[in-house]
Design a protein around this motif. Structure first.
Motif, PDB file in Angstrom:
ATOM      1  N   SER A  86     129.815   4.995  12.589  1.00 42.87           N
ATOM      2  CA  SER A  86     129.287   4.472  11.337  1.00 42.87           C
ATOM      3  C   SER A  86     130.129   4.915  10.139  1.00 42.87           C
ATOM      4  O   SER A  86     130.496   4.099   9.287  1.00 42.87           O
ATOM      5  N   TYR A  87     130.469   6.192  10.087  1.00 41.65           N
ATOM      6  CA  TYR A  87     131.229   6.719   8.954  1.00 41.65           C
ATOM      7  C   TYR A  87     132.609   6.061   8.842  1.00 41.65           C
ATOM      8  O   TYR A  87     133.030   5.673   7.753  1.00 41.65           O
TER       9      TYR A  87
ATOM     10  N   ASP B 206     127.344  14.826  11.698  1.00 41.34           N
ATOM     11  CA  ASP B 206     126.072  14.280  11.221  1.00 41.34           C
ATOM     12  C   ASP B 206     126.343  13.448   9.977  1.00 41.34           C
ATOM     13  O   ASP B 206     126.697  13.988   8.931  1.00 41.34           O
ATOM     14  N   PHE B 207     126.186  12.146  10.109  1.00 38.07           N
ATOM     15  CA  PHE B 207     126.438  11.221   9.001  1.00 38.07           C
ATOM     16  C   PHE B 207     125.596  11.560   7.772  1.00 38.07           C
ATOM     17  O   PHE B 207     126.021  11.353   6.648  1.00 38.07           O
ATOM     18  N   ASN B 208     124.412  12.099   7.976  1.00 39.01           N
ATOM     19  CA  ASN B 208     123.519  12.427   6.864  1.00 39.01           C
ATOM     20  C   ASN B 208     123.884  13.731   6.167  1.00 39.01           C
ATOM     21  O   ASN B 208     123.400  14.007   5.072  1.00 39.01           O
ATOM     22  N   ASP B 209     124.696  14.566   6.819  1.00 44.33           N
ATOM     23  CA  ASP B 209     125.131  15.832   6.244  1.00 44.33           C
ATOM     24  C   ASP B 209     126.574  16.074   6.680  1.00 44.33           C
ATOM     25  O   ASP B 209     126.827  16.688   7.716  1.00 44.33           O
TER      26      ASP B 209
ATOM     27  N   SER C 230     127.373   8.635  14.498  1.00 41.86           N
ATOM     28  CA  SER C 230     127.722   8.997  13.124  1.00 41.86           C
ATOM     29  C   SER C 230     129.209   8.768  12.863  1.00 41.86           C
ATOM     30  O   SER C 230     129.596   8.276  11.804  1.00 41.86           O
TER      31      SER C 230
ATOM     32  N   GLY D 296     127.550   0.944   5.215  1.00 45.81           N
ATOM     33  CA  GLY D 296     126.366   1.622   5.741  1.00 45.81           C
ATOM     34  C   GLY D 296     126.132   1.341   7.215  1.00 45.81           C
ATOM     35  O   GLY D 296     126.727   0.427   7.796  1.00 45.81           O
ATOM     36  N   GLY D 297     125.269   2.158   7.797  1.00 46.03           N
ATOM     37  CA  GLY D 297     124.966   2.076   9.222  1.00 46.03           C
ATOM     38  C   GLY D 297     124.470   0.702   9.646  1.00 46.03           C
ATOM     39  O   GLY D 297     123.538   0.156   9.063  1.00 46.03           O
TER      40      GLY D 297
ATOM     41  N   GLN E 237     128.160  19.382   8.079  1.00 47.19           N
ATOM     42  CA  GLN E 237     127.885  19.888   9.429  1.00 47.19           C
ATOM     43  C   GLN E 237     129.122  19.769  10.308  1.00 47.19           C
ATOM     44  O   GLN E 237     129.845  18.779  10.246  1.00 47.19           O
TER      45      GLN E 237
ATOM     46  N   GLN F 158     124.288  11.729  18.617  1.00 44.93           N
ATOM     47  CA  GLN F 158     124.197  11.403  17.196  1.00 44.93           C
ATOM     48  C   GLN F 158     125.577  11.475  16.541  1.00 44.93           C
ATOM     49  O   GLN F 158     125.915  10.645  15.701  1.00 44.93           O
TER      50      GLN F 158
END
Length: 133
Positions: free
Chosen positions: A28-29, A82-85, A25, A35-36, A88, A21
């Motif tokens: 993508s970032y 972690d792209f969503n957080d 991530s 965006g992804g 992390q 992940q």
């Protein structure tokens, strides 16, 4: 649990799910500002998402070449866990082997191959056997 790529009856292990992940991530970032999947839809949405069709593997191979070049220019400190957080961090923090010199070789498998090289091998087998990943 190990995560990898299944091609026919061959499994190409990448590593632990969180590490895989992190790889996607990071891509993508740093490279998909809208965006992804905005720049690499087949890699991010098809291969990482679920299934890459055999007829699309050459496009992903081209994307991997570009990504490899760009990641090799980036320092390991630029990893995204972690792209969503984005707060992390990897469980090992900044304690890395001296062999890890950039983000391309940061993402390596237990057999010493980089994720990109392992994905390329899986793609080559899929092309040869005319099957999906």
């Amino acid at each position: 649990m190990a995560v990898g790529i299944l091609v026919d009856c061959f499994f190409y292990e990448l590593g632990h799910g969180h590490f895989v992940q992190s790889f996607f991530s990071t891509i993508s970032y740093h490279f998909e500002k809208e965006g992804g999947g905005s720049k690499y839809p087949l890699l991010m949405n098809a291969l990482y998402g679920e299934e890459l069709k055999g007829e699309d593997v050459s496009i992903v191979m081209e994307s991997l070449t570009e990504i490899k070049q760009e990641l090799s220019k980036m320092s390991p400190e630029q990893v995204i866990w972690d792209f969503n957080d984005l707060s992390q961090r990897p469980p090992w923090g900044n304690k890395l082997s001296s062999k890890v010199t950039n983000l391309e070789n940061y993402f390596s498998t237990t057999d010493g191959k980089t994720f990109i090289d392992k994905i390329r091998i899986a793609i080559e087998v899929a092309e040869e056997n005319k099957c999906d990943l």
